[in-house]
Design a protein around this motif. Structure first.
Motif, PDB file in Angstrom:
ATOM      1  N   LEU A 107      -5.238   1.729  -4.297  1.00  0.00           N
ATOM      2  CA  LEU A 107      -4.323   1.633  -3.155  1.00  0.00           C
ATOM      3  C   LEU A 107      -3.773   0.209  -3.035  1.00  0.00           C
ATOM      4  O   LEU A 107      -2.565   0.012  -2.853  1.00  0.00           O
ATOM      5  CB  LEU A 107      -5.068   2.030  -1.869  1.00  0.00           C
ATOM      6  CG  LEU A 107      -4.310   1.828  -0.560  1.00  0.00           C
ATOM      7  CD1 LEU A 107      -3.070   2.717  -0.490  1.00  0.00           C
ATOM      8  CD2 LEU A 107      -5.205   2.108   0.650  1.00  0.00           C
ATOM      9  N   ALA A 108      -4.652  -0.782  -3.152  1.00  0.00           N
ATOM     10  CA  ALA A 108      -4.211  -2.178  -3.002  1.00  0.00           C
ATOM     11  C   ALA A 108      -3.198  -2.527  -4.091  1.00  0.00           C
ATOM     12  O   ALA A 108      -2.210  -3.228  -3.839  1.00  0.00           O
ATOM     13  CB  ALA A 108      -5.418  -3.111  -3.063  1.00  0.00           C
ATOM     14  N   ASN A 109      -3.411  -2.011  -5.297  1.00  0.00           N
ATOM     15  CA  ASN A 109      -2.464  -2.302  -6.384  1.00  0.00           C
ATOM     16  C   ASN A 109      -1.089  -1.703  -6.094  1.00  0.00           C
ATOM     17  O   ASN A 109      -0.064  -2.343  -6.328  1.00  0.00           O
ATOM     18  CB  ASN A 109      -2.994  -1.769  -7.722  1.00  0.00           C
ATOM     19  CG  ASN A 109      -4.150  -2.626  -8.230  1.00  0.00           C
ATOM     20  OD1 ASN A 109      -4.240  -3.817  -7.906  1.00  0.00           O
ATOM     21  ND2 ASN A 109      -5.046  -2.036  -9.003  1.00  0.00           N
TER      22      ASN A 109
ATOM     23  N   PRO B  71      -4.708   8.532   0.085  1.00  0.00           N
ATOM     24  CA  PRO B  71      -4.149   7.348   0.757  1.00  0.00           C
ATOM     25  C   PRO B  71      -2.870   6.828   0.085  1.00  0.00           C
ATOM     26  O   PRO B  71      -1.992   6.287   0.770  1.00  0.00           O
ATOM     27  CB  PRO B  71      -5.279   6.307   0.676  1.00  0.00           C
ATOM     28  CG  PRO B  71      -6.214   6.792  -0.365  1.00  0.00           C
ATOM     29  CD  PRO B  71      -6.065   8.283  -0.415  1.00  0.00           C
ATOM     30  N   LEU B  72      -2.735   7.000  -1.235  1.00  0.00           N
ATOM     31  CA  LEU B  72      -1.511   6.540  -1.913  1.00  0.00           C
ATOM     32  C   LEU B  72      -0.288   7.256  -1.338  1.00  0.00           C
ATOM     33  O   LEU B  72       0.763   6.656  -1.120  1.00  0.00           O
ATOM     34  CB  LEU B  72      -1.598   6.800  -3.418  1.00  0.00           C
ATOM     35  CG  LEU B  72      -2.613   5.962  -4.225  1.00  0.00           C
ATOM     36  CD1 LEU B  72      -2.729   6.491  -5.653  1.00  0.00           C
ATOM     37  CD2 LEU B  72      -2.234   4.492  -4.246  1.00  0.00           C
ATOM     38  N   ILE B  73      -0.445   8.565  -1.103  1.00  0.00           N
ATOM     39  CA  ILE B  73       0.669   9.333  -0.522  1.00  0.00           C
ATOM     40  C   ILE B  73       1.054   8.718   0.823  1.00  0.00           C
ATOM     41  O   ILE B  73       2.233   8.483   1.114  1.00  0.00           O
ATOM     42  CB  ILE B  73       0.268  10.819  -0.325  1.00  0.00           C
ATOM     43  CG1 ILE B  73       0.017  11.506  -1.668  1.00  0.00           C
ATOM     44  CG2 ILE B  73       1.324  11.566   0.482  1.00  0.00           C
ATOM     45  CD1 ILE B  73      -0.553  12.929  -1.552  1.00  0.00           C
ATOM     46  N   CYS B  74       0.026   8.425   1.642  1.00  0.00           N
ATOM     47  CA  CYS B  74       0.309   7.907   3.000  1.00  0.00           C
ATOM     48  C   CYS B  74       0.907   6.506   2.963  1.00  0.00           C
ATOM     49  O   CYS B  74       1.661   6.126   3.860  1.00  0.00           O
ATOM     50  CB  CYS B  74      -0.964   7.933   3.838  1.00  0.00           C
ATOM     51  SG  CYS B  74      -1.549   9.621   4.057  1.00  0.00           S
ATOM     52  N   ALA B  75       0.583   5.740   1.923  1.00  0.00           N
ATOM     53  CA  ALA B  75       1.149   4.388   1.802  1.00  0.00           C
ATOM     54  C   ALA B  75       2.667   4.448   1.726  1.00  0.00           C
ATOM     55  O   ALA B  75       3.362   3.507   2.113  1.00  0.00           O
ATOM     56  CB  ALA B  75       0.576   3.697   0.565  1.00  0.00           C
TER      57      ALA B  75
ATOM     58  N   HIS C   3       3.726   4.417  -9.440  1.00  0.00           N
ATOM     59  CA  HIS C   3       2.309   4.105  -9.653  1.00  0.00           C
ATOM     60  C   HIS C   3       1.603   5.299 -10.299  1.00  0.00           C
ATOM     61  O   HIS C   3       1.835   6.447  -9.918  1.00  0.00           O
ATOM     62  CB  HIS C   3       1.690   3.801  -8.279  1.00  0.00           C
ATOM     63  CG  HIS C   3       0.243   3.463  -8.327  1.00  0.00           C
ATOM     64  ND1 HIS C   3      -0.213   2.195  -8.615  1.00  0.00           N
ATOM     65  CD2 HIS C   3      -0.857   4.221  -8.131  1.00  0.00           C
ATOM     66  CE1 HIS C   3      -1.537   2.191  -8.585  1.00  0.00           C
ATOM     67  NE2 HIS C   3      -1.951   3.407  -8.290  1.00  0.00           N
ATOM     68  N   LYS C   4       0.729   4.992 -11.249  1.00  0.00           N
ATOM     69  CA  LYS C   4      -0.071   6.055 -11.884  1.00  0.00           C
ATOM     70  C   LYS C   4      -1.449   6.113 -11.215  1.00  0.00           C
ATOM     71  O   LYS C   4      -2.170   5.104 -11.171  1.00  0.00           O
ATOM     72  CB  LYS C   4      -0.227   5.748 -13.379  1.00  0.00           C
ATOM     73  CG  LYS C   4      -0.998   6.810 -14.128  1.00  0.00           C
ATOM     74  CD  LYS C   4      -1.133   6.457 -15.614  1.00  0.00           C
ATOM     75  CE  LYS C   4      -2.109   7.390 -16.296  1.00  0.00           C
ATOM     76  NZ  LYS C   4      -2.510   6.927 -17.612  1.00  0.00           N
ATOM     77  N   VAL C   5      -1.814   7.289 -10.717  1.00  0.00           N
ATOM     78  CA  VAL C   5      -3.096   7.457 -10.011  1.00  0.00           C
ATOM     79  C   VAL C   5      -4.254   7.312 -11.004  1.00  0.00           C
ATOM     80  O   VAL C   5      -4.195   7.843 -12.119  1.00  0.00           O
ATOM     81  CB  VAL C   5      -3.147   8.863  -9.356  1.00  0.00           C
ATOM     82  CG1 VAL C   5      -4.458   9.073  -8.609  1.00  0.00           C
ATOM     83  CG2 VAL C   5      -1.965   9.056  -8.421  1.00  0.00           C
TER      84      VAL C   5
END
Ligand code: UD1
Length: 432
Positions: A203-205, A27-31, A235-237
Protein backbone atom coordinates in the motif's frame (compact mmCIF):
# COMPACT_ATOMS: atom_id res chain seq x y z
CA UNK A 1 -25.28 -23.35 -1.22
CA UNK A 2 -22.34 -24.97 -3.03
CA UNK A 3 -20.24 -27.64 -1.34
CA UNK A 4 -16.82 -29.08 -2.00
CA UNK A 5 -16.34 -32.83 -2.20
CA UNK A 6 -12.89 -34.35 -1.72
CA UNK A 7 -11.75 -37.94 -1.85
CA UNK A 8 -8.65 -38.08 0.33
CA UNK A 9 -5.38 -39.93 -0.10
CA UNK A 10 -3.82 -38.37 -3.19
CA UNK A 11 -0.23 -37.16 -3.08
CA UNK A 12 -0.14 -33.67 -4.61
CA UNK A 13 2.56 -32.92 -7.16
CA UNK A 14 3.02 -30.11 -9.67
CA UNK A 15 2.87 -26.33 -9.86
CA UNK A 16 0.38 -23.85 -8.44
CA UNK A 17 0.27 -20.22 -9.56
CA UNK A 18 -0.14 -17.94 -6.55
CA UNK A 19 -2.65 -15.13 -7.10
CA UNK A 20 -2.45 -11.50 -6.10
CA UNK A 21 -2.99 -10.92 -2.39
CA UNK A 22 -6.57 -10.26 -1.30
CA UNK A 23 -5.46 -8.40 1.82
CA UNK A 24 -3.22 -6.14 -0.25
CA UNK A 25 -5.79 -5.57 -2.99
CA UNK A 26 -8.56 -4.39 -0.64
CA UNK A 27 -6.76 -1.32 0.78
CA UNK A 28 -5.12 -0.64 -2.63
CA UNK A 29 -8.59 -0.31 -4.16
CA UNK A 30 -9.58 2.18 -1.45
CA UNK A 31 -6.38 4.20 -1.93
CA UNK A 32 -7.77 5.15 -5.36
CA UNK A 33 -10.36 7.30 -3.54
CA UNK A 34 -7.54 9.70 -2.61
CA UNK A 35 -7.20 11.05 -6.16
CA UNK A 36 -9.42 12.18 -9.03
CA UNK A 37 -7.08 10.45 -11.48
CA UNK A 38 -7.05 6.78 -12.51
CA UNK A 39 -5.43 4.12 -10.34
CA UNK A 40 -4.85 0.86 -12.19
CA UNK A 41 -4.20 -2.36 -10.29
CA UNK A 42 -2.81 -5.41 -12.07
CA UNK A 43 -2.47 -9.01 -10.81
CA UNK A 44 -5.82 -8.69 -9.06
CA UNK A 45 -7.30 -11.94 -7.76
CA UNK A 46 -10.80 -12.94 -8.86
CA UNK A 47 -12.52 -13.27 -5.48
CA UNK A 48 -15.90 -12.46 -4.00
CA UNK A 49 -14.28 -10.02 -1.53
CA UNK A 50 -12.91 -8.00 -4.47
CA UNK A 51 -16.36 -7.97 -6.09
CA UNK A 52 -17.85 -6.81 -2.78
CA UNK A 53 -15.31 -3.99 -2.50
CA UNK A 54 -15.91 -2.99 -6.12
CA UNK A 55 -19.65 -2.81 -5.45
CA UNK A 56 -19.03 -0.48 -2.50
CA UNK A 57 -16.71 1.69 -4.62
CA UNK A 58 -19.38 1.99 -7.31
CA UNK A 59 -21.89 3.04 -4.70
CA UNK A 60 -19.47 5.82 -3.68
CA UNK A 61 -19.26 7.01 -7.30
CA UNK A 62 -16.08 5.30 -8.51
CA UNK A 63 -15.94 4.34 -12.17
CA UNK A 64 -14.39 0.88 -12.57
CA UNK A 65 -13.07 -0.74 -15.72
CA UNK A 66 -12.21 -4.42 -15.74
CA UNK A 67 -9.73 -6.07 -18.13
CA UNK A 68 -8.61 -9.64 -18.61
CA UNK A 69 -4.86 -9.80 -18.24
CA UNK A 70 -1.99 -12.25 -17.85
CA UNK A 71 0.82 -12.53 -15.31
CA UNK A 72 3.51 -15.07 -16.26
CA UNK A 73 1.05 -16.65 -18.69
CA UNK A 74 -1.69 -17.02 -16.05
CA UNK A 75 -5.03 -15.25 -16.48
CA UNK A 76 -5.61 -12.46 -13.95
CA UNK A 77 -7.67 -9.29 -13.78
CA UNK A 78 -6.65 -5.68 -14.10
CA UNK A 79 -9.00 -3.04 -12.70
CA UNK A 80 -8.92 0.71 -13.21
CA UNK A 81 -10.53 2.92 -10.58
CA UNK A 82 -11.45 6.56 -11.17
CA UNK A 83 -13.30 8.79 -8.73
CA UNK A 84 -13.48 12.35 -10.18
CA UNK A 85 -15.77 13.21 -7.25
CA UNK A 86 -17.45 10.85 -4.82
CA UNK A 87 -21.23 10.88 -5.19
CA UNK A 88 -21.75 9.43 -1.71
CA UNK A 89 -19.64 9.49 1.45
CA UNK A 90 -21.59 6.68 3.12
CA UNK A 91 -20.49 3.05 3.45
CA UNK A 92 -23.85 1.44 4.23
CA UNK A 93 -24.55 -1.48 6.55
CA UNK A 94 -25.36 -3.92 3.74
CA UNK A 95 -21.87 -3.53 2.26
CA UNK A 96 -19.88 -3.49 5.50
CA UNK A 97 -21.85 -6.46 6.85
CA UNK A 98 -20.67 -8.54 3.87
CA UNK A 99 -17.05 -7.49 4.18
CA UNK A 100 -15.47 -5.80 7.16
CA UNK A 101 -12.54 -4.47 5.09
CA UNK A 102 -15.09 -1.94 3.77
CA UNK A 103 -13.74 0.18 6.65
CA UNK A 104 -10.75 1.03 4.44
CA UNK A 105 -12.85 3.74 2.78
CA UNK A 106 -12.88 5.73 6.04
CA UNK A 107 -9.32 7.12 5.96
CA UNK A 108 -9.35 8.12 2.26
CA UNK A 109 -12.85 9.67 2.26
CA UNK A 110 -12.18 11.67 5.41
CA UNK A 111 -8.84 12.87 4.07
CA UNK A 112 -10.15 13.96 0.66
CA UNK A 113 -13.70 15.10 1.44
CA UNK A 114 -13.59 15.85 5.19
CA UNK A 115 -16.45 13.47 5.91
CA UNK A 116 -17.39 9.79 5.98
CA UNK A 117 -20.25 7.76 7.41
CA UNK A 118 -19.31 4.15 7.90
CA UNK A 119 -21.51 1.41 9.24
CA UNK A 120 -19.55 -0.05 12.17
CA UNK A 121 -18.55 -3.62 11.40
CA UNK A 122 -19.68 -5.91 14.19
CA UNK A 123 -17.64 -8.76 15.64
CA UNK A 124 -17.05 -11.80 13.48
CA UNK A 125 -16.54 -15.52 13.98
CA UNK A 126 -12.90 -15.17 15.03
CA UNK A 127 -13.23 -12.30 17.50
CA UNK A 128 -14.76 -8.98 18.56
CA UNK A 129 -12.51 -6.99 16.23
CA UNK A 130 -13.28 -3.45 17.39
CA UNK A 131 -12.25 -0.30 15.45
CA UNK A 132 -11.25 1.82 18.43
CA UNK A 133 -7.63 2.23 17.29
CA UNK A 134 -8.67 3.48 13.82
CA UNK A 135 -11.09 5.97 15.38
CA UNK A 136 -8.98 7.31 18.26
CA UNK A 137 -6.04 7.77 15.87
CA UNK A 138 -8.16 9.76 13.42
CA UNK A 139 -9.31 11.87 16.38
CA UNK A 140 -5.67 12.59 17.14
CA UNK A 141 -5.46 13.99 13.61
CA UNK A 142 -8.30 16.40 14.39
CA UNK A 143 -11.32 14.43 13.21
CA UNK A 144 -14.51 14.52 15.21
CA UNK A 145 -16.01 11.06 15.56
CA UNK A 146 -19.52 10.24 16.67
CA UNK A 147 -21.12 6.82 16.81
CA UNK A 148 -24.85 6.88 16.19
CA UNK A 149 -27.36 4.29 15.00
CA UNK A 150 -24.60 1.77 14.32
CA UNK A 151 -22.65 4.24 12.15
CA UNK A 152 -19.38 6.07 12.65
CA UNK A 153 -19.82 9.70 11.60
CA UNK A 154 -16.37 11.15 11.02
CA UNK A 155 -15.80 14.80 10.12
CA UNK A 156 -13.04 17.34 9.85
CA UNK A 157 -13.15 21.05 9.01
CA UNK A 158 -10.47 21.56 6.38
CA UNK A 159 -7.61 19.06 6.29
CA UNK A 160 -6.59 16.40 8.80
CA UNK A 161 -3.59 17.52 10.85
CA UNK A 162 -0.33 15.62 11.08
CA UNK A 163 0.18 13.96 14.47
CA UNK A 164 2.45 11.57 16.31
CA UNK A 165 0.39 8.45 16.92
CA UNK A 166 1.47 5.38 18.88
CA UNK A 167 -0.86 2.47 18.23
CA UNK A 168 -1.82 0.73 21.48
CA UNK A 169 -1.59 -2.64 19.73
CA UNK A 170 -0.31 -3.66 16.31
CA UNK A 171 -3.21 -3.44 13.86
CA UNK A 172 -3.02 -4.07 10.12
CA UNK A 173 -6.32 -2.31 9.47
CA UNK A 174 -5.57 0.77 11.58
CA UNK A 175 -2.10 1.12 10.06
CA UNK A 176 -3.55 1.04 6.51
CA UNK A 177 -6.40 3.44 7.32
CA UNK A 178 -4.12 5.97 9.02
CA UNK A 179 -1.46 5.65 6.35
CA UNK A 180 -4.01 6.58 3.69
CA UNK A 181 -5.52 9.39 5.78
CA UNK A 182 -2.10 10.91 6.56
CA UNK A 183 -1.05 11.22 2.91
CA UNK A 184 -3.35 14.25 2.42
CA UNK A 185 -2.98 15.71 5.92
CA UNK A 186 -1.44 19.07 6.74
CA UNK A 187 2.03 18.47 8.16
CA UNK A 188 3.85 15.31 9.15
CA UNK A 189 2.34 12.20 10.72
CA UNK A 190 4.40 9.62 12.55
CA UNK A 191 2.81 6.21 13.09
CA UNK A 192 4.58 4.26 15.83
CA UNK A 193 4.03 0.57 16.55
CA UNK A 194 2.71 0.18 13.00
CA UNK A 195 2.00 -3.24 11.57
CA UNK A 196 4.77 -4.43 9.21
CA UNK A 197 2.77 -6.93 7.16
CA UNK A 198 3.91 -7.00 3.51
CA UNK A 199 0.46 -5.79 2.43
CA UNK A 200 1.21 -2.49 4.21
CA UNK A 201 4.45 -2.09 2.27
CA UNK A 202 2.49 -2.73 -0.91
CA UNK A 203 0.00 0.00 0.00
CA UNK A 204 2.76 2.46 0.94
CA UNK A 205 4.52 1.81 -2.37
CA UNK A 206 1.36 2.56 -4.35
CA UNK A 207 0.73 5.72 -2.29
CA UNK A 208 4.30 6.92 -2.95
CA UNK A 209 3.79 6.24 -6.67
CA UNK A 210 0.68 8.44 -6.40
CA UNK A 211 2.81 11.28 -5.02
CA UNK A 212 2.68 10.60 -1.26
CA UNK A 213 5.77 11.06 0.89
CA UNK A 214 6.05 7.99 3.10
CA UNK A 215 9.28 6.76 4.65
CA UNK A 216 10.08 3.92 7.04
CA UNK A 217 8.32 1.34 4.84
CA UNK A 218 8.86 -2.16 6.29
CA UNK A 219 9.60 -0.79 9.79
CA UNK A 220 7.28 -0.16 12.77
CA UNK A 221 7.65 3.63 12.42
CA UNK A 222 6.06 5.15 9.34
CA UNK A 223 6.58 8.85 8.65
CA UNK A 224 4.18 10.55 6.28
CA UNK A 225 4.71 14.10 5.10
CA UNK A 226 1.29 15.29 3.99
CA UNK A 227 0.79 16.59 0.45
CA UNK A 228 -2.08 18.59 -1.04
CA UNK A 229 -2.93 16.29 -3.89
CA UNK A 230 -2.23 12.78 -5.13
CA UNK A 231 -2.26 11.60 -8.75
CA UNK A 232 -2.96 8.38 -10.63
CA UNK A 233 -0.61 5.39 -10.83
CA UNK A 234 -0.39 1.79 -12.02
CA UNK A 235 0.58 -0.92 -9.55
CA UNK A 236 1.02 -4.70 -9.53
CA UNK A 237 -0.49 -6.38 -6.44
CA UNK A 238 1.97 -8.56 -4.48
CA UNK A 239 1.53 -12.34 -4.37
CA UNK A 240 -0.76 -13.74 -1.69
CA UNK A 241 1.47 -15.09 1.07
CA UNK A 242 -1.44 -16.72 2.87
CA UNK A 243 -2.59 -18.54 -0.26
CA UNK A 244 1.02 -19.63 -0.86
CA UNK A 245 1.38 -20.81 2.75
CA UNK A 246 -1.89 -22.72 2.49
CA UNK A 247 -0.73 -24.63 -0.60
CA UNK A 248 2.67 -25.21 1.00
CA UNK A 249 0.79 -27.07 3.72
CA UNK A 250 -1.19 -28.98 1.05
CA UNK A 251 2.13 -30.24 -0.34
CA UNK A 252 3.48 -31.10 3.11
CA UNK A 253 0.37 -32.80 4.45
CA UNK A 254 0.00 -35.08 1.43
CA UNK A 255 3.78 -35.74 1.44
CA UNK A 256 3.87 -34.39 -2.07
CA UNK A 257 5.86 -31.73 -3.91
CA UNK A 258 4.44 -28.42 -5.12
CA UNK A 259 6.17 -25.49 -6.77
CA UNK A 260 4.47 -22.28 -5.66
CA UNK A 261 4.95 -20.04 -8.66
CA UNK A 262 5.16 -16.31 -7.84
CA UNK A 263 5.38 -16.90 -4.07
CA UNK A 264 7.80 -14.52 -2.38
CA UNK A 265 10.04 -16.03 0.31
CA UNK A 266 10.59 -12.83 2.38
CA UNK A 267 6.83 -12.65 3.02
CA UNK A 268 6.79 -16.24 4.28
CA UNK A 269 10.05 -16.73 6.16
CA UNK A 270 8.55 -17.81 9.50
CA UNK A 271 6.06 -20.40 8.14
CA UNK A 272 8.75 -21.77 5.80
CA UNK A 273 11.14 -22.09 8.74
CA UNK A 274 8.51 -24.08 10.66
CA UNK A 275 8.11 -26.39 7.66
CA UNK A 276 11.89 -26.88 7.46
CA UNK A 277 12.05 -27.59 11.20
CA UNK A 278 9.33 -30.19 10.77
CA UNK A 279 11.40 -31.95 8.11
CA UNK A 280 9.91 -30.58 4.89
CA UNK A 281 12.31 -29.72 2.06
CA UNK A 282 12.09 -26.06 0.98
CA UNK A 283 13.88 -24.68 -2.05
CA UNK A 284 13.65 -20.97 -2.73
CA UNK A 285 14.01 -19.98 -6.38
CA UNK A 286 13.93 -16.55 -7.97
CA UNK A 287 10.22 -16.51 -8.62
CA UNK A 288 8.95 -19.59 -6.84
CA UNK A 289 9.25 -21.79 -3.78
CA UNK A 290 9.39 -25.58 -4.01
CA UNK A 291 7.90 -27.48 -1.08
CA UNK A 292 8.94 -31.14 -1.08
CA UNK A 293 7.75 -33.59 1.56
CA UNK A 294 7.98 -36.79 -0.50
CA UNK A 295 9.01 -39.74 1.65
CA UNK A 296 9.41 -37.51 4.72
CA UNK A 297 8.43 -38.30 8.27
CA UNK A 298 7.50 -34.99 9.87
CA UNK A 299 8.00 -34.00 13.49
CA UNK A 300 5.66 -31.75 15.46
CA UNK A 301 6.61 -28.12 16.15
CA UNK A 302 5.14 -25.47 18.41
CA UNK A 303 3.78 -22.38 16.73
CA UNK A 304 2.58 -19.06 18.10
CA UNK A 305 0.80 -16.45 16.03
CA UNK A 306 2.23 -12.93 16.11
CA UNK A 307 2.23 -9.79 13.97
CA UNK A 308 4.60 -9.92 10.97
CA UNK A 309 7.39 -11.06 10.78
CA UNK A 310 5.99 -13.57 13.30
CA UNK A 311 3.83 -16.53 12.36
CA UNK A 312 0.59 -15.28 10.71
CA UNK A 313 -2.72 -15.97 12.41
CA UNK A 314 -4.16 -16.53 8.92
CA UNK A 315 -2.04 -19.71 8.59
CA UNK A 316 -2.71 -21.04 12.09
CA UNK A 317 -5.63 -23.32 11.20
CA UNK A 318 -3.78 -24.83 8.22
CA UNK A 319 -0.62 -25.57 10.21
CA UNK A 320 -2.66 -27.01 13.06
CA UNK A 321 -4.04 -29.61 10.64
CA UNK A 322 -0.54 -30.35 9.36
CA UNK A 323 0.59 -31.08 12.94
CA UNK A 324 -1.95 -33.95 12.99
CA UNK A 325 0.30 -35.80 10.54
CA UNK A 326 3.53 -35.17 12.49
CA UNK A 327 5.21 -37.28 15.13
CA UNK A 328 4.68 -36.16 18.72
CA UNK A 329 2.78 -33.23 20.15
CA UNK A 330 2.69 -29.63 18.96
CA UNK A 331 1.42 -26.64 20.85
CA UNK A 332 -0.44 -24.04 18.79
CA UNK A 333 -0.87 -20.66 20.50
CA UNK A 334 -3.11 -17.93 19.10
CA UNK A 335 -2.31 -14.41 20.30
CA UNK A 336 -4.08 -12.22 17.73
CA UNK A 337 -7.74 -13.23 17.85
CA UNK A 338 -9.70 -14.52 20.82
CA UNK A 339 -11.80 -17.15 19.09
CA UNK A 340 -9.70 -18.80 16.42
CA UNK A 341 -10.01 -22.52 17.16
CA UNK A 342 -13.51 -22.93 15.73
CA UNK A 343 -12.18 -25.50 13.25
CA UNK A 344 -11.14 -27.86 16.06
CA UNK A 345 -14.56 -29.40 16.84
CA UNK A 346 -14.99 -30.23 13.14
CA UNK A 347 -11.52 -31.81 13.00
CA UNK A 348 -12.36 -33.88 16.08
CA UNK A 349 -15.31 -35.28 14.13
CA UNK A 350 -12.77 -36.50 11.55
CA UNK A 351 -10.72 -38.30 14.19
CA UNK A 352 -8.21 -35.61 15.21
CA UNK A 353 -6.50 -35.56 18.60
CA UNK A 354 -6.56 -31.92 19.74
CA UNK A 355 -7.05 -30.40 23.19
CA UNK A 356 -7.95 -26.75 23.29
CA UNK A 357 -6.97 -24.87 26.45
CA UNK A 358 -9.12 -21.80 27.00
CA UNK A 359 -9.18 -19.63 23.88
CA UNK A 360 -5.45 -19.28 23.46
CA UNK A 361 -3.79 -22.62 22.88
CA UNK A 362 -4.24 -26.13 21.59
CA UNK A 363 -2.18 -29.29 21.94
CA UNK A 364 -2.20 -31.26 18.71
CA UNK A 365 -1.05 -34.87 18.66
CA UNK A 366 -0.18 -36.82 15.54
CA UNK A 367 -2.79 -39.41 14.54
CA UNK A 368 -2.55 -42.42 12.22
CA UNK A 369 -5.44 -41.32 10.08
CA UNK A 370 -8.41 -39.02 9.68
CA UNK A 371 -11.72 -40.17 8.26
CA UNK A 372 -13.88 -38.21 5.82
CA UNK A 373 -17.00 -36.46 7.10
CA UNK A 374 -19.47 -33.65 6.35
CA UNK A 375 -17.92 -30.54 7.86
CA UNK A 376 -18.26 -26.78 7.85
CA UNK A 377 -16.25 -23.86 9.11
CA UNK A 378 -17.07 -20.40 10.30
CA UNK A 379 -14.33 -18.48 8.53
CA UNK A 380 -12.13 -18.41 5.47
CA UNK A 381 -8.86 -19.91 6.74
CA UNK A 382 -10.60 -22.51 8.92
CA UNK A 383 -12.49 -23.64 5.80
CA UNK A 384 -9.19 -24.22 4.01
CA UNK A 385 -7.97 -26.20 7.03
CA UNK A 386 -10.92 -28.54 6.54
CA UNK A 387 -10.01 -28.90 2.85
CA UNK A 388 -6.52 -29.94 3.98
CA UNK A 389 -7.98 -32.48 6.39
CA UNK A 390 -10.14 -33.79 3.54
CA UNK A 391 -7.07 -34.22 1.32
CA UNK A 392 -5.62 -36.82 3.69
CA UNK A 393 -8.79 -38.31 5.19
CA UNK A 394 -9.95 -41.78 4.28
CA UNK A 395 -12.99 -41.63 2.02
CA UNK A 396 -15.16 -38.66 1.22
CA UNK A 397 -15.17 -35.26 2.90
CA UNK A 398 -17.82 -32.68 2.11
CA UNK A 399 -16.96 -29.12 3.08
CA UNK A 400 -20.04 -26.94 3.42
CA UNK A 401 -20.31 -23.12 3.40
CA UNK A 402 -18.04 -22.78 0.39
CA UNK A 403 -18.73 -19.04 0.23
CA UNK A 404 -16.02 -18.56 2.85
CA UNK A 405 -13.45 -20.12 0.50
CA UNK A 406 -14.66 -18.07 -2.46
CA UNK A 407 -13.82 -14.93 -0.48
CA UNK A 408 -10.11 -15.70 -0.43
CA UNK A 409 -8.98 -18.65 -2.57
CA UNK A 410 -9.08 -18.02 -6.30
CA UNK A 411 -9.89 -21.10 -8.42
CA UNK A 412 -9.42 -23.39 -5.44
CA UNK A 413 -10.67 -26.63 -7.01
CA UNK A 414 -8.89 -25.92 -10.31
CA UNK A 415 -5.58 -25.30 -8.55
CA UNK A 416 -5.83 -28.40 -6.35
CA UNK A 417 -7.05 -30.57 -9.24
CA UNK A 418 -4.07 -29.37 -11.25
CA UNK A 419 -1.71 -30.99 -8.72
CA UNK A 420 -3.65 -34.24 -8.53
CA UNK A 421 -6.32 -33.76 -5.86
CA UNK A 422 -9.65 -35.50 -6.28
CA UNK A 423 -11.88 -32.53 -5.59
CA UNK A 424 -15.06 -31.11 -7.06
CA UNK A 425 -17.62 -28.44 -6.38
CA UNK A 426 -21.17 -29.60 -5.97
CA UNK A 427 -23.39 -26.80 -7.18
CA UNK A 428 -26.57 -26.23 -5.24
CA UNK A 429 -28.57 -26.87 -8.42
CA UNK A 430 -26.94 -30.32 -8.79
CA UNK A 431 -28.38 -31.43 -5.48
CA UNK A 432 -31.83 -32.78 -4.90
C1 UD1 B 1 -6.10 -8.08 9.03
C2 UD1 B 1 -6.36 -9.12 7.97
C3 UD1 B 1 -6.70 -10.46 8.59
C4 UD1 B 1 -5.59 -10.86 9.57
C5 UD1 B 1 -5.32 -9.75 10.57
C6 UD1 B 1 -4.14 -10.05 11.48
C7 UD1 B 1 -7.24 -7.85 6.10
C8 UD1 B 1 -8.42 -7.47 5.28
N1 UD1 B 1 -7.46 -8.66 7.14
O1 UD1 B 1 -7.31 -7.93 9.79
O2 UD1 B 1 -6.82 -11.42 7.55
O3 UD1 B 1 -6.01 -12.02 10.27
O4 UD1 B 1 -5.03 -8.52 9.88
O5 UD1 B 1 -2.99 -10.28 10.72
O6 UD1 B 1 -6.14 -7.48 5.82
N2 UD1 B 1 -7.85 -4.47 17.23
C9 UD1 B 1 -8.41 -3.68 18.20
N3 UD1 B 1 -8.84 -2.42 17.85
C10 UD1 B 1 -8.74 -1.93 16.57
C11 UD1 B 1 -8.14 -2.75 15.58
C12 UD1 B 1 -7.71 -4.01 15.94
O7 UD1 B 1 -8.54 -4.08 19.36
O8 UD1 B 1 -9.12 -0.78 16.33
C13 UD1 B 1 -7.38 -5.84 17.57
C14 UD1 B 1 -8.16 -6.93 16.83
O9 UD1 B 1 -9.37 -7.24 17.48
C15 UD1 B 1 -7.16 -8.06 16.84
C16 UD1 B 1 -5.81 -7.33 16.73
O10 UD1 B 1 -6.05 -5.98 17.12
O11 UD1 B 1 -7.21 -8.73 18.07
C17 UD1 B 1 -5.21 -7.32 15.34
O12 UD1 B 1 -6.20 -6.94 14.42
P1 UD1 B 1 -5.87 -6.22 13.02
O13 UD1 B 1 -4.42 -6.36 12.74
O14 UD1 B 1 -6.46 -4.86 13.04
O15 UD1 B 1 -6.67 -7.13 12.01
P2 UD1 B 1 -7.49 -6.67 10.74
O16 UD1 B 1 -6.85 -5.49 10.11
O17 UD1 B 1 -8.94 -6.61 11.06
Amino acid sequence: MDKIKIIGGKKLEGKIFISGAKNAALPLICASLLTDETVTLTNMPMLSDIKAMNALMEQLGTQIDEFNDFVDGHPTKTYSYRTPKATSLVAPYDYVRKMRASYYVLGPLLARYGKCELSLPGGCAIGARPMDIHLSSLEQMGASIEIKNGYVNAKIDGRLKGAKITFRTVSVGATCNLLMAATLAEGTTILENSAMEPEIGDLANLLNDMGAKISGIGTPVLTIEGVEKLHGATHKVIADRIEAGSYAVAAAITRGKIELVNAQEPTLSRPLQILRDMGVGIEVKENSIIVDARGKELVGKDIMTEPFPGFPTDLQAQFLVLMLTAKGASMVTETIFENRFMHVPELLRMGANINVHGHASAIVRGVDKLSGAQVMATDLRASFALILAGLIAEGETIVNRVYHLDRGYEKLEEKLKGVGAQIERIKEADEE
